[in-house]
Design a protein around this motif. Sequence first.
Motif, short mmCIF file in Angstrom:
data_model
loop_
_atom_site.label_atom_id
_atom_site.label_comp_id
_atom_site.label_asym_id
_atom_site.label_seq_id
_atom_site.Cartn_x
_atom_site.Cartn_y
_atom_site.Cartn_z
N LEU A 63 0.86 -1.19 0.00
CA LEU A 63 0.00 0.00 0.00
C LEU A 63 0.90 1.24 0.00
CD1 LEU A 63 -2.76 1.40 0.31
CD2 LEU A 63 -2.64 0.96 2.76
N TRP A 64 0.83 1.99 -1.10
CA TRP A 64 1.71 3.15 -1.26
C TRP A 64 0.88 4.43 -1.34
CZ3 TRP A 64 6.30 1.31 -0.31
CH2 TRP A 64 6.58 -0.01 -0.65
N GLY A 65 1.26 5.41 -0.57
CA GLY A 65 0.57 6.69 -0.61
C GLY A 65 1.13 7.56 -1.72
N VAL A 66 0.30 8.43 -2.28
CA VAL A 66 0.76 9.40 -3.28
C VAL A 66 0.34 10.78 -2.81
CG1 VAL A 66 0.69 10.10 -5.70
CG2 VAL A 66 0.34 7.70 -5.11
N ALA A 67 1.31 11.69 -2.67
CA ALA A 67 0.97 13.04 -2.23
C ALA A 67 1.70 14.05 -3.11
CB ALA A 67 1.38 13.23 -0.76
N GLY A 68 1.15 15.25 -3.18
CA GLY A 68 1.80 16.31 -3.95
C GLY A 68 0.99 16.71 -5.16
N LEU A 69 1.66 17.34 -6.12
CA LEU A 69 0.98 17.89 -7.29
C LEU A 69 0.97 16.88 -8.44
CD1 LEU A 69 2.70 21.38 -7.15
CD2 LEU A 69 0.38 20.83 -6.41
N GLY A 70 -0.19 16.64 -9.01
CA GLY A 70 -0.26 15.72 -10.15
C GLY A 70 -0.69 14.32 -9.77
N LYS A 71 -1.32 14.18 -8.59
CA LYS A 71 -1.74 12.85 -8.12
C LYS A 71 -2.70 12.19 -9.10
CE LYS A 71 -3.49 14.58 -4.21
NZ LYS A 71 -3.01 15.95 -4.15
N THR A 72 -3.73 12.95 -9.50
CA THR A 72 -4.75 12.38 -10.39
C THR A 72 -4.13 11.97 -11.72
OG1 THR A 72 -6.48 13.63 -9.32
CG2 THR A 72 -6.95 12.88 -11.54
N THR A 73 -3.23 12.81 -12.24
CA THR A 73 -2.58 12.49 -13.52
C THR A 73 -1.75 11.22 -13.39
OG1 THR A 73 -2.46 14.86 -13.86
CG2 THR A 73 -1.14 13.51 -15.33
N LEU A 74 -1.02 11.09 -12.28
CA LEU A 74 -0.21 9.89 -12.07
C LEU A 74 -1.10 8.64 -12.07
CD1 LEU A 74 2.89 9.18 -10.98
CD2 LEU A 74 1.59 8.52 -8.98
N LEU A 75 -2.24 8.73 -11.37
CA LEU A 75 -3.13 7.58 -11.29
C LEU A 75 -3.77 7.27 -12.65
CD1 LEU A 75 -2.67 7.46 -8.31
CD2 LEU A 75 -5.11 7.47 -7.92
N ARG A 76 -4.13 8.31 -13.38
CA ARG A 76 -4.73 8.08 -14.70
C ARG A 76 -3.71 7.44 -15.65
NH1 ARG A 76 -9.47 10.12 -16.35
NH2 ARG A 76 -8.64 10.32 -18.46
N CYS A 77 -2.46 7.80 -15.52
CA CYS A 77 -1.40 7.14 -16.31
C CYS A 77 -1.32 5.68 -15.90
CB CYS A 77 -0.05 7.80 -16.04
SG CYS A 77 0.28 9.22 -17.03
N GLY A 78 -1.35 5.45 -14.58
CA GLY A 78 -1.24 4.08 -14.07
C GLY A 78 -2.41 3.22 -14.49
N ALA A 79 -3.56 3.85 -14.75
CA ALA A 79 -4.75 3.10 -15.15
C ALA A 79 -4.83 2.96 -16.66
CB ALA A 79 -6.00 3.79 -14.61
N ALA A 80 -3.82 3.43 -17.38
CA ALA A 80 -3.82 3.44 -18.85
C ALA A 80 -5.01 4.22 -19.41
CB ALA A 80 -3.77 2.02 -19.43
N LEU A 81 -5.36 5.29 -18.74
CA LEU A 81 -6.42 6.18 -19.24
C LEU A 81 -5.80 7.37 -19.96
CD1 LEU A 81 -8.77 6.19 -16.12
CD2 LEU A 81 -9.19 5.06 -18.30
N THR A 82 -4.58 7.72 -19.58
CA THR A 82 -3.87 8.81 -20.22
C THR A 82 -2.51 8.28 -20.62
OG1 THR A 82 -4.90 10.26 -18.61
CG2 THR A 82 -3.15 11.21 -19.91
N ARG A 83 -2.12 8.57 -21.85
CA ARG A 83 -0.83 8.06 -22.33
C ARG A 83 0.25 9.11 -22.11
NH1 ARG A 83 0.11 4.48 -27.69
NH2 ARG A 83 2.24 3.91 -27.14
N PRO A 84 1.35 8.74 -21.50
CA PRO A 84 2.42 9.73 -21.29
C PRO A 84 2.98 10.23 -22.62
CG PRO A 84 2.94 7.62 -20.21
CD PRO A 84 1.70 7.41 -20.99
N HIS A 85 3.44 11.47 -22.64
CA HIS A 85 4.05 12.03 -23.85
C HIS A 85 5.43 11.44 -24.08
CE1 HIS A 85 1.24 15.65 -23.13
NE2 HIS A 85 0.67 14.72 -23.84
N ARG A 86 6.10 11.17 -22.97
CA ARG A 86 7.42 10.55 -23.06
C ARG A 86 7.53 9.52 -21.96
NH1 ARG A 86 9.75 15.47 -23.54
NH2 ARG A 86 10.55 15.39 -21.42
#
Lengths: 225, 269
Positions: free
Chosen positions: A27-50
Amino acid sequence: MLLTWENVTLGAPAVLEGVNLVLRRGLWGVAGLGKTTLLRCGAALTRPHRGRLLFDGDDIWDDPVAYRWRVGYVPQDAEELPPVGAVQYLEYLGALKGIRPQYQRSRASQMLAYFALPDRSLATYSAGMKRRIAVATALLNDPDILLLDDPITGLDPEERINLLNCLTQLADERIILLATSLPEEADGAVQGWVMLRSKGAHLHADSYRSSFQDVSRPGHSSGRC
Amino acid sequence: MFGLLGPNGAGKTTLMRILCTLLEPTAGRIMFDDIDRLRHPQRVRELIGYLPQEFGFFKRLNAREYLDFAGGMKGLSAAERRRQIPELLERVNLTDAARRPVGGYSGGMKRRLGIAQALLGQPQVLVVDEPTAGLDPEERLRLRNLLAELSVERIVLLSTHVVADVESACSRIAALDRGRLKFVGSPSELMKQAVGRVWHLDVNPEEYARLQGRLKIISARRTDEGFALRVLSDNNPLGRGAAASATLEDGYLCLMDTGPAAQSRGVPA
């Protein structure tokens, strides 16, 4: 079971920039700026640019559909629920998630029992119950990765403790990322923190307070846990 | 500053809505100095600024335009609005953003604008319902400090789920539970409820499974060997717990003591 982030960058101006992480089960916590974006990347909902995201060595964008079957994702605004019974709701979602008809009902009942939720109309659910059923929904098809976007905001201490205790157990079998704007409230449950900063992310297998002090030191640009 | 704690559904918002004349009580009396809330609701409204939990803005208005509109609705004259609005924007640290549309504001900025709105007309009582929900730690701290500053000259009534919010800034706290007042006192009095009842305990997975439903587990963290627990218990759990210092939240949990969570054992596979 390893989820690897290789130099993941997204957004202009960048929301995520050069994120390097290796996460194993827990169980890992995520804090700071861009949490939702990080999770959406992890869920393959948003594709990273690089950069790349690898699950057990395979790039998730080689076959994102197959990857998504192995992910449970609970977005931030998961409170909007239809006014139907809890078992009926989970059966329906179980069907969408590919659970065979003969197992749908038992799986739904099992999830309700695990999260101590009553089988009644979702319209009568409290905020804490709604969060728990959202997590139950994401767990229906037994995913390897569970991504939760700020599930403890708005919960009272009792509800928060119940949810976190459930997650601690569930993390034995999977990778759970818990994004939160209340890091100190989740500190007792998580094994470490992914701290997002304007450049990169830092992973610390430690409490939030120590992590907070650590990131100010130079030389941390990635983490492995 | 006075803090109002309680679980979801305890009646915090209902109490605030009654104070703010948005809801009529079935029985009882509320006095603001010598003004009776029931007999003179309009006079009470002039004394109170209210920031509700859910707060709608017109997204295309900027902060200045929005406050001008809200001030007009409160019956402030144009001259009075011209005087108060720049002061309030300065106070909540939004002067630089005042000409940007509110739709582009962060959650914290919206809350601060909401507080500026509640402060229009210089109310003597400020009622804020869960102002810190959804804010990140830095924004939360900024908002807490702002409320503490404002409480120097007026009564601030703050409701929240996050016990840490009331810890630093509130001199007195009340806890509601299912519509009843369960506690009124200082933060240290609330914390005292947990003194001697908080324990650290390391257990293996089998013990953890056994303890669930029998012990009040406040937090459980996975370790290499098993679980590191923080528990509430009158006696030393398993005879090998290490006494831990109590926090305000531990005191709150003791007060609301509902016993161990009715969570079933065994992880669904």
